[in-house]
Design an enzyme around this catalytic site. Structure first.
Site, mmCIF file in Angstrom:
data_model
loop_
_atom_site.group_PDB
_atom_site.id
_atom_site.type_symbol
_atom_site.label_atom_id
_atom_site.label_comp_id
_atom_site.label_asym_id
_atom_site.label_seq_id
_atom_site.Cartn_x
_atom_site.Cartn_y
_atom_site.Cartn_z
ATOM 1 N N ASN A 121 0.953 -1.227 -0.204
ATOM 2 C CA ASN A 121 0.108 -0.030 -0.057
ATOM 3 C C ASN A 121 1.002 1.312 -0.019
ATOM 4 O O ASN A 121 2.090 1.134 0.494
ATOM 5 C CB ASN A 121 -0.828 0.070 1.181
ATOM 6 C CG ASN A 121 -2.152 -0.989 1.134
ATOM 7 O OD1 ASN A 121 -2.280 -1.505 0.086
ATOM 8 N ND2 ASN A 121 -2.849 -0.738 2.228
ATOM 9 N N PHE A 159 -7.637 4.081 12.017
ATOM 10 C CA PHE A 159 -7.831 5.057 11.018
ATOM 11 C C PHE A 159 -8.730 4.688 9.847
ATOM 12 O O PHE A 159 -8.629 3.271 9.700
ATOM 13 C CB PHE A 159 -6.470 5.325 10.438
ATOM 14 C CG PHE A 159 -5.593 6.407 11.438
ATOM 15 C CD1 PHE A 159 -4.982 6.028 12.693
ATOM 16 C CD2 PHE A 159 -5.355 7.692 10.814
ATOM 17 C CE1 PHE A 159 -4.385 7.121 13.226
ATOM 18 C CE2 PHE A 159 -4.855 8.518 11.663
ATOM 19 C CZ PHE A 159 -4.146 8.390 12.692
HETATM 20 O O1 C5P Z 1 -10.345 -1.714 6.585
HETATM 21 P P1 C5P Z 1 -9.534 -0.554 6.576
HETATM 22 O O2 C5P Z 1 -8.070 -1.113 5.935
HETATM 23 O O3 C5P Z 1 -10.008 0.619 5.860
HETATM 24 O O4 C5P Z 1 -9.234 -0.337 8.136
HETATM 25 C C1 C5P Z 1 -8.508 0.669 8.366
HETATM 26 C C2 C5P Z 1 -7.776 0.611 9.911
HETATM 27 O O5 C5P Z 1 -7.718 -0.749 10.103
HETATM 28 C C3 C5P Z 1 -6.624 1.100 10.211
HETATM 29 O O6 C5P Z 1 -6.446 1.528 11.461
HETATM 30 C C4 C5P Z 1 -5.673 0.129 9.717
HETATM 31 O O7 C5P Z 1 -4.405 0.178 10.237
HETATM 32 C C5 C5P Z 1 -6.315 -1.120 10.352
HETATM 33 N N1 C5P Z 1 -6.284 -2.425 9.655
HETATM 34 C C6 C5P Z 1 -5.558 -3.166 10.206
HETATM 35 N N2 C5P Z 1 -5.143 -4.624 9.801
HETATM 36 C C7 C5P Z 1 -5.684 -4.770 8.686
HETATM 37 C C8 C5P Z 1 -6.422 -3.867 7.647
HETATM 38 C C9 C5P Z 1 -6.432 -2.643 8.381
HETATM 39 O O8 C5P Z 1 -4.949 -3.032 11.637
HETATM 40 N N3 C5P Z 1 -5.506 -6.141 7.902
#
Ligand code: C5P
Length: 409
Positions: free
Chosen positions: A219, A335
Site C-alpha cells: 500500500n 484510522f
Molecule cells: O479496513 P481498512 O483497511 O480501511 O481499516 C483501516 C484501519 O484498520 C486502520 O486503522 C488500519 O491500520 C487497520 N487495519 C489493520 N489490519 C488490516 C487492515 C486494516 O489493522 N488488515
C-alpha cells in the site's frame, strides 16, 4: 477521567494569542464538574473578554487588584487560597518572569505570591522568548520552587516560526490538572508527562506482501502520521512500542521500534507487545497476501503467459486486538482512509472493528494527503464526530496524544 466535582481551580489567563484556548480548558473543567474562578491580566484582556470567561466559568471574573483590597469584596489573600489549585494558562514570558522574581504589581502576580496552593503553569510564547536565557533561568527557578509545568508543545506558531512555545492542548492541561488534584497525588511529582507509566502500541507504514523473494504487493504509506503519533505519545511520557512496516522515516526518539514486512508479521509483533493501555493503528495494512509466495524468483519466460496470483485475506490487526477480551487495550484507535462517504464509512468501520475511536481522513488524490505533510481528519467516537482543521501531521499527532492522555487520566 478523574472526578473533579467539588474541586475548584483558580485560572489565571495572561496575554498571548493562545488565550483563546483557555476557553476550551474552562469548558473541559466545567464538564468534569470542577469549579473555575478566572483572573484575567491586562494583557490577557486584549485576547479574550471577561464576558466570555464569565459565561463559560459561570463565575465572576476578577481583573483588578485594588477593588479587592476593599473587604466588601473577596480579598486577594482569600481568593488565592479558596481554590484547590492555581493554574496559569497561557503563562506568558512576562508572568513567568514576575513569578520567578516574586513581583506583585497586579492582581495575578499578587495572587501567585500570596497563594499557599499548588501552582501549574502552561507556558506559551514565541520560540525565541522560550529559549532565551532569561526564560530558561526563570523556569529553572520556578521548577526548583515546586511549580508544576505542562508543555509547551512544539509546532508552527502564530508568528510564522516553528519550535517549542505553543500552549499545550487543553486536554493535556486538563490531564495535568486531574493528576495534581487526584487524591493520591504526591505533590513532589511534576505531571508534565501525563502518560508516564502507560504503554502505547502504535502501527505505522505499509506492509509488504511477498510474491517471490524480489517482488511484493504494498500500500502507499510514508509512515509519517504513525511515526508522529508514536513520537507524541513518547513526548507525553508513555512507553511506546512502534510496529512499523518498511518506511524510509528515521525511528522516533525514545520509542521501541519493531520492524516488520508483512501483515502477518505485524499482527504477531503487536500481539507480542501486549499488554498496552492504548493502541493506535495507523498502518496501511495490505488487505490480501499471495497464497503461495514463490521461494525463488519467478522467471519471465518469453512468450509464456504472466503468472496468476492467488490472493487470500490478511488478518485484520485492528479488529483482532480490539476484540473483547482480557488483553484488549483500554483505548483502541483506528484510522479510516476513505475516498467517499467518509464519515458514514468510517463510523461503520469503528463499530465493525470494535474500535473506540476512528480517525477518518479523506484521501481523494486532490487533497494531497497521501505522502504529504498535512492531514485533514475527523475524530469519530461513540459520542459523535469532531472535525479538526487541516493540520500538519505532527500536529494531528500532538492533538491525538493529548486526547489519549485525557481519556486515560
Ligand atoms: O479496513 P481498512 O483497511 O480501511 O481499516 C483501516 C484501519 O484498520 C486502520 O486503522 C488500519 O491500520 C487497520 N487495519 C489493520 N489490519 C488490516 C487492515 C486494516 O489493522 N488488515
Amino acid at each position: 477521567m478523574n472526578d473533579l466535582s467539588g474541586k475548584r481551580v483558580l485560572l489565571i489567563v495572561s496575554g498571548g494569542i493562545a488565550a483563546y484556548k483557555a476557553l476550551e480548558l474552562i469548558r473541559l473543567l466545567r464538564g468534569g464538574g470542577c469549579g473555575v474562578t478566572c483572573v484575567l491580566t491586562d494583557a490577557g484582556k486584549h485576547f479574550v473578554t471577561p464576558l466570555s470567561l464569565q459565561a463559560l466559568s459561570e463565575s465572576k471574573v476578577y481583573a483588578d487588584l485594588f477593588p479587592l483590597t476593599d473587604e466588601s469584596e473577596m480579598g486577594h489573600i482569600q481568593l488565592s487560597r479558596s481554590a484547590d489549585l492555581v493554574v496559569v494558562a497561557p503563562a506568558s514570558a512576562d508572568i513567568l518572569a514576575k513569578m520567578a522574581a516574586g513581583l506583585a504589581d497586579d492582581l495575578a502576580s499578587t495572587l501567585l505570591l500570596a497563594t499557599d496552593k499548588p501552582v501549574l503553569v502552561a507556558p506559551a510564547m514565541n520560540v525565541r522568548m522560550w529559549q532565551h536565557a532569561a526564560t530558561v533561568a526563570n523556569m529553572a527557578r520556578l521548577s526548583a520552587r515546586g511549580i508544576h509545568v505542562v508543555g509547551p508543545d512544539e509546532g508552527a506558531m502564530a508568528c510564522n516560526e516553528f519550535g517549542p512555545g505553543r500552549l499545550a492542548e487543553p486536554p493535556a492541561i486538563l490531564a495535568a490538572i486531574e493528576a495534581l488534584l487526584a487524591p493520591h497525588h504526591d505533590l513532589g511529582l511534576v505531571p508534565a508527562r501525563p502518560l508516564a507509566g502507560r504503554h502505547a502500541l502504535v502501527t505505522s507504514g505499509p506492509t509488504h506482501e511477498p510474491i517471490d523473494p524480489v517482488r511484493y504487493i504494498a500500500n502507499r504509506s510514508s509512515g509519517r502520521q504513525g511515526h508522529a503519533i508514536a513520537a507524541s505519545l513518547a513526548g507525553l511520557g508513555a512507553r511506546v512500542t512502534l510496529v512499523s512496516g518498511p518506511v524510509s522515516m528515521p525511528d522516533p526518539a525514545g520509542v521501541t521500534v519493531q520492524r516488520v514486512e508483512s501483515a502477518r508479521q505485524m499482527l504477531e509483533a503487536c500481539q507480542a507487545a501486549l499488554p498496552a493501555d492504548v493502541a493506535v493503528f495507523a498502518a496501511a495494512v495490505a488487505d490480501w497476501h499471495v497464497a503461495h509466495a514463490a521461494t525463488g524468483k519467478i522467471k519471465k519466460v518469453p512468450g509464456a503467459a504472466p503468472p496468476t496470483l492467488e490472493m487470500v485475506p490478511n488478518p485484520d490487526i485492528l479488529a483482532t486486538i480490539a476484540a473483547p477480551g482480557p488483553a484488549r487495550p483500554r483505548l483502541v484507535i483506528g484510522f479510516a482512509a476513505e475516498t467517499e462517504n467518509l464519515i458514514a464509512n468510517a463510523d461503520a468501520k469503528r463499530k465493525r472493528k470494535n474500535a473506540d475511536w476512528i480517525i477518518a481522513n479523506d484521501v481523494t488524490p486532490e487533497t494531497g494527503i497521501m505522502g504529504g505533510e498535512e492531514n485533514l481528519v475527523h475524530l469519530i467516537t461513540a459520542e459523535g464526530v469532531e472535525d479538526w482543521p487541516r493540520l500538519a501531521k505532527h500536529e494531528v499527532a500532538r492533538r491525538l496524544a493529548s486526547r489519549i492522555a485525557a481519556a486515560l487520566a
